[in-house]
Design an enzyme around this catalytic site. Structure first.
Site, PDB file in Angstrom:
ATOM      1  N   PRO A   2       1.066  -1.095   0.204  1.00  0.00           N
ATOM      2  CG  PRO A   2      -0.825  -1.637   1.436  1.00  0.00           C
ATOM      3  CD  PRO A   2       0.315  -1.950   1.378  1.00  0.00           C
ATOM      4  CD  GLU A   3       4.079   1.695  -3.583  1.00  0.00           C
ATOM      5  OE1 GLU A   3       4.320   3.892  -3.616  1.00  0.00           O
ATOM      6  OE2 GLU A   3       4.667   0.912  -3.844  1.00  0.00           O
ATOM      7  CE  LYS A  59       4.741   5.460   0.844  1.00  0.00           C
ATOM      8  NZ  LYS A  59       5.971   4.407   0.810  1.00  0.00           N
ATOM      9  NE  ARG A 276      13.069  -1.365   0.988  1.00  0.00           N
ATOM     10  CZ  ARG A 276      13.794  -2.456   1.189  1.00  0.00           C
ATOM     11  NH1 ARG A 276      14.750  -2.923   1.016  1.00  0.00           N
ATOM     12  NH2 ARG A 276      12.984  -1.730   3.011  1.00  0.00           N
TER      13      ARG A 276
END
Length: 307
Positions: A2-3, A59, A276
């Site tokens: 979830p962003e 967020k 990442r």
DNA sequence: AGGTCGGCCTGGCAGC
DNA sequence: TGCTGCCAGGCCGACC
């Protein structure tokens, strides 16, 4: 993951149904959820409170109460929030919610509402957190952690330019740092950099004025596209009704290693930046190496004066 | 102070 | 088949 678009999608769904509702019973089923605060004090702070607004900062999902305190929930990696319809009412979404694993499985907290509905927080990975804060504490909490909202008018080209000035780290890392621009995570960082035509490893300070404009626009357009499509469902993400988003079907580069660039046909590459996974087009996103030099715009040197 | 890295977590999956 | 081990990543704290 979830962003901003995913959290905002959930917020928009919850707001009309939760405004005015009273939490009759708050139950924390996993102490991790409120860590490091004890679950009991969290439950006492929520019990009996009326929800007067559902907001979002970065967020973080914000449930504002009638006593001006706020319940803050962060979904982190795999958390989800769903709203079950009041007992006895026919809601086709409830079956879908259970199918998506948002029912009893991995249930970490449950809030029974005065209309019989139930707000649920589930999280297989136990990274998500919730806490209750008064306005002053919440303000200082966000002040020290969060920067500018990218979909607000504060996110100007000038603001972006001053945030990246002097930064030697990769642009990808800058976008993931919530102290600069909030709400951008691994998915939308890759998508924004591709839209801006910027290499993820380019240093923040290497950008020229036209790059600032491109990156501002790239971030905004990537996030707005995600919002239009109800978010991206790579694995766990579901909205407050248990439904998947559509953004995962329209990724330009993210998770598309080896596939063709939608712009030039080159092979999308995967590298690791700041630990990442990072996806980009090596042809459309050239690396900037030099710090910009102010270009002189003197009048006399225009082409065509001599032949 | 900015940059980098490891730790927190567990489901899923590659590899044997 | 069943086991091991690694990977995913938002955020934080430790360190340089």
């Amino acid at each position: 993951m979830p962003e901003l678009p995913e959290v905002e999608t959930i917020r928009r769904q919850l707001e009309p149904d939760l405004n005015g509702r009273v939490v009759e019973v708050a139950e924390v089923l996993d102490d991790y959820f409120t860590k490091p605060e004890p679950a009991g004090s969290f439950e006492r702070a929520v019990n009996g409170r009326e929800i007067i607004d559902v907001g979002r900062r970065g967020k973080y999902l914000l449930f504002e109460f009638d006593d001006k305190t706020t319940m803050v929930i962060h979904l982190r990696m795999t958390g989800s929030i769903v709203l079950l319809a009041p007992d006895g009412s026919e809601n086709p979404g409830d079956a879908r919610i259970h199918e998506a694993g948002q029912g009893e499985r991995h249930l970490k907290a449950r809030f029974t509402l005065d209309d019989g509905g139930e707000l649920r927080f589930t999280d297989p990975r136990r990274f998500g957190r919730g806490f209750v804060a008064n306005p002053e504490d919440l303000n200082s909490y966000f002040e020290s952690r969060l920067g500018v909202e990218p979909l607000s008018e504060d996110f100007t080209v000038d603001a972006l330019a001053s945030m990246t000035a002097g930064r030697t780290g990769p642009l990808k890392s800058f976008l993931l740092d919530q102290k600069g621009v909030v709400g951008v995570g691994n998915i939308y960082a890759d998508e924004a950099l591709f839209r801006a035509g910027l290499h993820p490893l380019s240093p923040g300070a290497s950008m020229k004025p036209e790059n600032h404009v491109a990156l501002r626009d790239g971030v905004v357009e990537a996030l707005e596209r995600g919002l239009d499509l109800g978010g991206a469902s790579i694995d766990d993400y579901r909205d407050a009704r248990g439904e998947q988003g559509g953004m995962q079907n329209e990724f330009l580069v993210h998770r598309r290693e080896g596939e063709e660039c939608v712009n030039c046909g080159s092979e999308i590459q995967r590298i690791v930046v700041g630990g990442r996974s990072t996806y980009f087009c090596p042809s459309c996103q050239k690396r900037l190496r030099r710090r910009p030099k102010r270009r002189r715009v003197e009048g006399g040197v225009r082409a065509g004066r001599h032949h």
